[in-house]
Enzyme design. Structure first.
Site, mmCIF file in Angstrom:
data_model
loop_
_atom_site.group_PDB
_atom_site.id
_atom_site.type_symbol
_atom_site.label_atom_id
_atom_site.label_comp_id
_atom_site.label_asym_id
_atom_site.label_seq_id
_atom_site.Cartn_x
_atom_site.Cartn_y
_atom_site.Cartn_z
ATOM 1 N N SER A 162 0.749 -0.811 0.186
ATOM 2 C CA SER A 162 -0.106 0.310 0.150
ATOM 3 C C SER A 162 0.667 1.620 -0.093
ATOM 4 C CB SER A 162 -1.001 0.247 1.484
ATOM 5 O OG SER A 162 -1.492 -1.661 1.294
ATOM 6 N N SER B 66 -1.785 -4.487 -2.782
ATOM 7 C CA SER B 66 -1.232 -2.920 -3.037
ATOM 8 C C SER B 66 -2.706 -2.053 -2.483
ATOM 9 C CB SER B 66 -0.415 -2.694 -3.463
ATOM 10 O OG SER B 66 0.461 -1.253 -2.938
ATOM 11 N N GLU C 79 -3.376 1.862 -3.075
ATOM 12 C CA GLU C 79 -2.590 3.182 -3.247
ATOM 13 C C GLU C 79 -4.433 3.885 -3.022
ATOM 14 O OE1 GLU C 79 0.827 0.240 -4.577
ATOM 15 O OE2 GLU C 79 -1.813 0.205 -5.422
#
Length: 404
Positions: free
Chosen positions: A250, A288, A290
């Protein structure tokens, strides 16, 4: 502390602000509380902690005088409380709190308590949903222990408010960034700023925890492929367990400007943060998260259309600032006749992209090598080797460099 400028390169073409950080935006402060412990596991101790809290505060009473806000998601494998409300209303009504994934609830609770103590109307006139975003630091931090306390959140908030008007905030392995890793090296907190042709400032704060070393790119140069791999130093003390941070961990990006932008413009700015991440090597891995936010103080106005302050009256609004381009109408209300829209946003888009790219690199350059739980190691980015690689006049000579 090494920063991108120390490498002898310039990211993008827009100039930086005086501190090259989000602190260049008037009224904005950043504070950290770092939680670092080396104790036995319970019941003898609290385990290994490499975590913390970072707070971004915009000054004043955000509940009474929120700011335009917008957000964007590149990959949604993460959490940011208050994100949906900010997107729906186009407003941010609390500071932004950053922390570790499994500490998010604790930070949220503490944020509610701290902000309620400051304004008796919270929970009576209306409720709040604090903006709390997270990244997973479990590679270095013992995530099975609730390591963050309400006192840590208070310390970070107090530090943010005390930092307004001072130097750039600390970067790297500090606050929420203590246990984060980025692009194969130690990551964490990073920041940068850009000055637009209109005289406005765009500042960016990042919490970086993503990517593979092979994709690390600095100023267009594929540095990650030219640096030595982790090797034996990154072997866990747990036999048979590879001590390599997962690429999907992240990244949170918060952009703030003093320009008169509305919520739609903020959402457009937030989307550009992904371009800055891509320039450093992000591909938005499956796991991840974002998540990007953009906030603008130039059209700050009272909550729910309540009577605005008389011209020049800043009482009760620590650090609030209305830019010279936003007029106070004759009836004492903030007007948006001069808000920036359309093609006028292009320099702000460029500023977000450039500042995000630079902030990611700063988060890595400022972070030392950190050893955490189970002996896992996240290496600090070797600045001198990076500098050498960036300034080799002939790439054919790369083999002559001693990078061992």
């Amino acid at each position: 502390m090494t920063r991108t400028a120390d490498l002898g390169i310039r990211i993008g073409i827009l100039p930086s602000g005086p501190t090259a950080s989000i602190a260049d935006v008037p009224g904005v402060g950043v504070g950290h509380a770092t939680v670092w412990r080396d104790e036995p596991p319970p019941p003898e101790g609290r385990g290994v902690a490499r975590t913390g809290v970072t707070v971004l505060d915009l000054g004043g009473n955000l509940f009474r005088n929120p700011v335009p806000a917008g957000g964007a998601v590149l990959n949604g494998a993460g959490e940011c409380t208050g994100f949906l409300t900010a997107a729906e209303w186009g407003l941010a009504e609390t500071p932004v709190f950053l922390t570790s994934t499994m500490q998010l609830g604790r930070v949220y609770d503490a944020a509610c308590e701290l902000l309620m103590a400051e304004d008796a109307g919270i929970g009576v006139d209306d409720v709040i949903i604090p903006i709390v975003a997270e990244c997973d630091d479990s590679f270095l931090n013992d995530a099975r222990r609730m390591q963050v306390t309400a006192a840590d959140v208070k310390a970070a908030l107090d530090a943010a408010r005390a930092s307004v008007g001072r130097q750039a905030p600390a970067e790297g392995a500090v606050g929420a960034g203590t246990g984060m890793s980025c692009l194969g090296f130690k990551g964490g907190i990073g920041t940068a700023s850009r000055l637009t042709p209109s005289g406005h400032i765009v500042g960016v704060l990042v919490l970086t925890n993503f990517g593979d070393q092979e994709r690390l790119t600095i100023d267009g140069v594929p540095i990650g492929r030219r640096l030595p791999a982790a090797g034996a130093a990154a072997t866990s003390r747990l036999v048979g367990t590879a001590a390599k941070p997962a690429p999907g961990g992240s990244c949170i990006v918060v952009a703030v400007t003093d320009a008169p932008l509305d919520s739609a413009a903020c959402a457009r700015l937030a989307r550009r943060a992904g371009l800055g991440l891509a320039r450093t090597g992000s591909t938005g891995h499956h796991a991840s998260g974002e998540i990007f936010l953009a906030l603008a103080t130039g059209l700050r106005a009272p909550r729910d259309g309540e009577p605005a302050r008389p011209p020049g009256d800043l009482s009760g609004l620590r650090g609030d600032r209305i830019t010279r381009r936003v007029r106070i109408g004759p009836e004492g209300r903030v007007t948006d006749r001069d808000r920036i829209t359309g093609r006028g946003l292009d320099p702000f888009f460029a500023a977000v992209v450039e500042a995000t790219e630079e902030a990611v690199l700063n988060s890595m350059l400022a972070a030392p090598t950190v050893t955490g739980r189970s002996g896992n190691v996240s290496r600090g980015l070797p600045a001198e080797q990076v500098r050498a690689l960036l300034h080799v006049p002939d790439l054919a000579r790369l083999g002559e460099l001693d990078l061992g």
